[in-house]
Design an enzyme around this catalytic site. Sequence first.
Site, PDB file in Angstrom:
ATOM      1  N   GLY A 318      36.483  14.968  26.538  1.00 18.75           N
ATOM      2  CA  GLY A 318      37.627  15.217  27.398  1.00 18.75           C
ATOM      3  C   GLY A 318      37.265  16.107  28.577  1.00 18.75           C
ATOM      4  N   TRP A 321      35.377  13.996  31.024  1.00 15.72           N
ATOM      5  CA  TRP A 321      36.286  13.106  31.754  1.00 15.72           C
ATOM      6  C   TRP A 321      36.838  13.803  32.991  1.00 15.72           C
ATOM      7  CZ3 TRP A 321      41.535  13.597  32.895  1.00 15.72           C
ATOM      8  CH2 TRP A 321      42.154  12.457  33.411  1.00 15.72           C
ATOM      9  N   HIS A 322      37.052  15.115  32.903  1.00 12.84           N
ATOM     10  CA  HIS A 322      37.634  15.836  34.035  1.00 12.84           C
ATOM     11  C   HIS A 322      36.666  15.972  35.207  1.00 12.84           C
ATOM     12  CE1 HIS A 322      40.813  17.052  31.199  1.00 12.84           C
ATOM     13  NE2 HIS A 322      41.518  17.303  32.268  1.00 12.84           N
ATOM     14  N   GLY A 323      35.399  15.910  34.958  1.00  9.83           N
ATOM     15  CA  GLY A 323      34.455  16.030  36.052  1.00  9.83           C
ATOM     16  C   GLY A 323      33.018  15.904  35.579  1.00  9.83           C
TER      17      GLY A 323
END
Length: 513
Positions: A318, A321-323
């Site tokens: 997760g 996924w953000h960066g």
Amino acid sequence: MLFSSWAFVVGFLPVVVLLYRLLPTAWSAQWLVLASLFYYGWWNPAYLLLILASTAGNFALGHQIAVSSGGVRRLLTAGGVGANLIVLAYFKYLDFFIETLNDVAGTALSLQHVTLPLAISFFTFQQIAYLVDVHQGGLRVRSPWEYALFVSFFPQLIAGPIVHYREMVPQFQALGRSGVNAKNIAIGSAVFAVGLFKKTVIADGLGAYADPVFGYADAGHRPSFIESWCGTLAYTFQLYFDFSGYADMAIGAARMFGIVLPANFASPYKSSSIIEFWRRWHMTLSRFLRDYLYIGLGGNRHGRMRRYVNLFTTMLLGGLWHGAGWNFVMWGGWHGVMLIANHGWRALRGRRQPGATRAMPGTVGWVLTFAGVTAGWVLFRAETLGGATRMFEAMMLGDGIALPARWMARLAPLTTPLQELGLISSGLSSHGLIHDWYELFALLGVALLTCLAAPNTQQIFARFSVVLESPPPHRAVRFKLTPTWGVVAGLIAFAALLHLTTRGHVEFIYRFF
């Protein structure tokens, strides 16, 4: 074309709503698809090729999965999910993988500098969920226009919420001129105004204080103790109101067409545990990670230790996924550690005191949760690991507490003994990172009070069900379709547009994730 831009507020949105109302009902879905693709292509028309290819490919694959069975069905689903992840990895993570390989193996591979397509994480996850749902439940889309609208609907395209086809298709099938009426426009406009205010007045105002501090740390310098904490708190609330503002504007824009989106943000800083925080923060991402990753890894079905491993793995991915950066991976890992500690505490307390509440006392739990989340935001905001390290060093009294010279003069009797101990020094103002201390403290105070004491947008507008699974209405603050509330909404919109005029539009923090 950001939601918080003049081009969107006075140009794109009114034109789309007006033509939607005037066009024949049979063209409603087609018009919204075309308008959404125009909106998506505003930044770079080349992005349109990717989203169109992704939409067409997943639509065709979903049809094949629906009409297949057995091993073929499973193979098509696995292949579709894998293909989506490969495309996402290429555009978002290729250079990150190359950099990591160069650092670890000592290679000298050239970076490819692949341009990151807008919102690729969101529409990829959304379509992965669709393929899995087709495989598991026989869901099948028959209209390519409905599917294209599901993928591209502009209010939720850029930064969510991540929607499921089952919760949107009944609404898309009922599209028509009846959705755009005075009531929906009034409700949608009021919700949109609240979100615009959060973004332009509060979030952008706080960003002006957070950016210089983190920029200073990323440039190789260490801020002072007070600067580091003020910059971190400014970002903590900036991100909150930036994301909350986007969520409100998405809800408001969709409601103008009679479409209701799922809630994505529900006062997360009121949480007294990290488990509760993730039930309130980016709610549809949490739902996706739980349903399609955590449960897929085994969830809590194979014992406590396996559950903790699954939790940690889910949060690591997760974070990624953000960066594409190790800061984001570490941020995800930190939240994984906190979730494991929270679940471990509940299990331990449940064994020792059967039947007793497993939660910590409210105040203690809130302080620990807020402190943990705030520490994590340092990793999330810093552009380099070195910058994050310097911020943490400063926050832990790395150079003592430096105070502005004018504060030192006023507090001389108290500060002199502490100066002799090396705990306090002067010179804070020499960095020039905080341009107006009094405005910053006022903004932080208003932000904290709003987060902890004010009702959220879903509660204020609950009687109109502005989100799916709307919460109970707030006891005191309830929006009504009256002239008084119209004036209040108008003043909020005026203040937001005034700040937009003076400061200009600022990008949403979640926009490219």
